[in-house]
Scaffold this active site. Structure first.
Site, PDB file in Angstrom:
ATOM      1  N   PHE A 145       0.860  -1.183   0.000  1.00  0.00           N
ATOM      2  CA  PHE A 145       0.000   0.000   0.000  1.00  0.00           C
ATOM      3  C   PHE A 145       0.896   1.231   0.000  1.00  0.00           C
ATOM      4  O   PHE A 145       1.647   1.462   0.949  1.00  0.00           O
ATOM      5  CB  PHE A 145      -0.959   0.049   1.195  1.00  0.00           C
ATOM      6  CG  PHE A 145      -1.918   1.208   1.056  1.00  0.00           C
ATOM      7  CD1 PHE A 145      -3.105   1.060   0.352  1.00  0.00           C
ATOM      8  CD2 PHE A 145      -1.602   2.464   1.561  1.00  0.00           C
ATOM      9  CE1 PHE A 145      -3.965   2.142   0.162  1.00  0.00           C
ATOM     10  CE2 PHE A 145      -2.457   3.547   1.381  1.00  0.00           C
ATOM     11  CZ  PHE A 145      -3.641   3.385   0.675  1.00  0.00           C
ATOM     12  N   ASP A 230       9.493   2.869   1.761  1.00  0.00           N
ATOM     13  CA  ASP A 230       8.314   3.663   2.119  1.00  0.00           C
ATOM     14  C   ASP A 230       8.085   3.495   3.620  1.00  0.00           C
ATOM     15  O   ASP A 230       7.521   2.500   4.080  1.00  0.00           O
ATOM     16  CB  ASP A 230       7.090   3.194   1.318  1.00  0.00           C
ATOM     17  CG  ASP A 230       5.841   4.012   1.650  1.00  0.00           C
ATOM     18  OD1 ASP A 230       5.848   4.720   2.671  1.00  0.00           O
ATOM     19  OD2 ASP A 230       4.858   3.914   0.895  1.00  0.00           O
ATOM     20  N   LYS A 259       2.815  11.071   7.100  1.00  0.00           N
ATOM     21  CA  LYS A 259       1.995  10.864   8.298  1.00  0.00           C
ATOM     22  C   LYS A 259       2.533  11.600   9.533  1.00  0.00           C
ATOM     23  O   LYS A 259       2.268  12.774   9.685  1.00  0.00           O
ATOM     24  CB  LYS A 259       1.854   9.365   8.567  1.00  0.00           C
ATOM     25  CG  LYS A 259       1.031   8.649   7.478  1.00  0.00           C
ATOM     26  CD  LYS A 259       0.544   7.314   7.946  1.00  0.00           C
ATOM     27  CE  LYS A 259      -0.035   6.452   6.842  1.00  0.00           C
ATOM     28  NZ  LYS A 259      -1.374   6.836   6.431  1.00  0.00           N
TER      29      LYS A 259
HETATM   30  C1  LIG Z   1       3.082   2.867   3.560  1.00  0.00           C
HETATM   31  C2  LIG Z   1       2.191   3.958   3.061  1.00  0.00           C
HETATM   32  N1  LIG Z   1       2.550   4.661   1.978  1.00  0.00           N
HETATM   33  C3  LIG Z   1       1.796   5.666   1.496  1.00  0.00           C
HETATM   34  C4  LIG Z   1       0.591   5.991   2.087  1.00  0.00           C
HETATM   35  C5  LIG Z   1      -0.249   7.114   1.515  1.00  0.00           C
HETATM   36  O1  LIG Z   1      -0.248   8.213   2.332  1.00  0.00           O
HETATM   37  P1  LIG Z   1      -1.383   9.350   2.158  1.00  0.00           P
HETATM   38  O2  LIG Z   1      -2.680   8.750   2.567  1.00  0.00           O
HETATM   39  O3  LIG Z   1      -0.926  10.466   3.069  1.00  0.00           O
HETATM   40  O4  LIG Z   1      -1.360   9.747   0.713  1.00  0.00           O
HETATM   41  C6  LIG Z   1       0.172   5.288   3.212  1.00  0.00           C
HETATM   42  C7  LIG Z   1      -1.118   5.596   3.857  1.00  0.00           C
HETATM   43  O5  LIG Z   1      -1.697   4.810   4.568  1.00  0.00           O
HETATM   44  C8  LIG Z   1       0.987   4.238   3.703  1.00  0.00           C
HETATM   45  O6  LIG Z   1       0.621   3.526   4.779  1.00  0.00           O
END
Ligand SMILES: Cc1ncc(COP(=O)(O)O)c(C=O)c1O
Length: 404
Positions: A145, A230, A259
């Site tokens: 994700f 990530d 986040k």
């Molecule tokens: C690992 C990871 N990458 C990217 C994102 C995307 O972040 P955003 O919702 O701020 O676009 C999330 C969101 O849950 C995430 O958990």
């Protein structure tokens, strides 16, 4: 105190009526929050065991972060990147120090930072590695994700996230998470990056086999491929380290952060990498109106200062060990598995008992807010300021819910 009027139901109805149904929230309407606790419009209090999907690692309205925001609100909040402002350089310097990287590039949402990582990796591939134009590939893991943009969902393996949004962006290869041989087989001379979550959050807090991340690091170094981690959900203290990669002694070529970087106050994301990577960008080639704005930088500097004390990480380790010990007692008593690290747990509920959603509704009735992910899996990620007693309360509530 419960108010005589029921303010929850009309607020739920209004949201239902006027919002696209792209979420299925629990029927709780939060009016106030402090630390690890939220209060709803009818005066009920709940322990927040989701913490904004880890955006609230330091709790709601952390005094230092609120003070940083307030002070900045009285000075300047937006300049755009057409001009510099006095929080920008210090923020970039501080984040470079925290990540041990040369340079950073701030954005807003996590997805934008992932997009930035994809673009920078491709450009690095063409300009530095010498990949033929338009041929770059990026290897990702199934169950990933990384956000919701059309490019990002193009390499999602979750039908819910992907269906009906094509045509999809090409250039991605998906391999099983945790399988080094499959990863090695997918990498070729067109590969510019391996993009992974060090622990997969949305997939249910999936921790890869030990040795996997060091193996990815070795493979990327040997094959001249960028290791892009990530850490949007796993990073900034959640696992008990500043970055989940630290737990495996691994340093990726690029961190993607988001986040908790915004302290639960403003959206702040960024990528951090070496000069030989982020240095490929020239003026006009990438940008964001709000990325790196003064308010965001001021709050994020406060976040970095909190992390540099090491206290949030230490608490995540200590109280997290307690959380995992207590959850472990429920295996065979309604839980079939518990995974995770630090103050981050994915728990599988016996599907014969109830769905994850039903468990969340049960927990809510006991004053605990949590979120299901897939089927019967629940994710627990309380703010890192949570106490052992509060964790005991949450696990006791879970035990009651599982007993039915
Ligand atoms: C690992 C990871 N990458 C990217 C994102 C995307 O972040 P955003 O919702 O701020 O676009 C999330 C969101 O849950 C995430 O958990």
């Amino acid at each position: 105190m419960i108010s005589a009027a029921n303010l929850t139901d009309p607020a739920v109805d209004e949201a239902e009526r006027y919002t696209a149904h792209n979420y299925h929230p629990l029927p709780v309407v939060i009016a106030e929050a402090e630390g690890a606790w939220v209060t709803d419009v009818d005066g009920r209090r709940y322990l927040d065991c989701l913490a904004g999907y880890s955006a609230l690692n330091f709790g709601h309205r952390h005094p230092d972060l609120i003070a940083a925001a307030r002070e900045q609100l009285d000075r300047v909040t937006l300049t755009s990147r057409a001009f510099l402002h006095d929080q920008f350089g210090p923020f970039c310097r501080d984040l470079a120090r925290l990540t041990g990287k040369d340079m950073v590039l701030p954005m807003n949402s996590g997805a934008e930072a992932v997009e930035t990582a994809v673009k920078v990796s491709r450009k690095w591939g063409y300009k530095i590695k010498g990949v033929p134009d338009g041929k770059a590939t990026i290897v990702v893991a199934d169950g990933n994700f990384h956000g919701r943009t059309t490019t990002i969902i193009s390499f999602s393996t979750d039908p819910e996230a992907r269906a009906d949004y094509g045509p999809y962006t090409p250039g991605f290869r998906v391999v099983p998470y945790g399988d080094l041989d499959a990863l090695a087989a997918a990498v070729d001379e067109t590969t510019v990056a391996v993009l992974l979550e060090p622990i997969q959050g949305e997939a249910g807090v999936i921790v890869p086999p030990s040795g996997y991340l060091p193996g990815v690091r070795r493979l990327c170094s040997e094959r001249d491929v960028l290791f892009v981690a990530d850490e949007i959900q796993s990073g900034l203290g959640r696992t008990g380290a500043t970055f989940a990669c630290d737990d495996e002694g691994v340093v990726p070529d690029m961190y993607i952060l988001g986040k908790a970087l915004g302290g639960g106050i403003v959206p702040v994301s960024a990528v951090a990498a070496g000069r030989e990577i982020l240095g490929v960008l020239r003026p006009g080639e990438h940008g964001s109106t709000f990325g790196g704005n003064p308010l965001a930088c001021a709050v994020a500097r406060g976040v970095i200062a909190l992390l540099e004390t090491g206290e949030p990480q230490a608490r995540a380790r200590e109280v997290g060990a307690h959380l995992h010990r207590r959850l472990g007692e429920l295996i065979g008593r309604g839980l079939t598995a518990v995974r995770g690290r630090g103050l981050w747990a994915g728990i599988d509920i016996d599907p014969a008992l109830m769905t994850g959603r039903e468990a969340c509704e049960g927990l809510m009735a006991h004053g605990v807010l949590a979120k299901d992910t897939h089927g019967s899996t629940l994710r627990l990620a309380p703010p890192l300021i949570v106490t052992r007693d509060e964790i005991d309360g949450a696990v006791d509530a879970l035990a009651k819910v599982l007993k039915g």
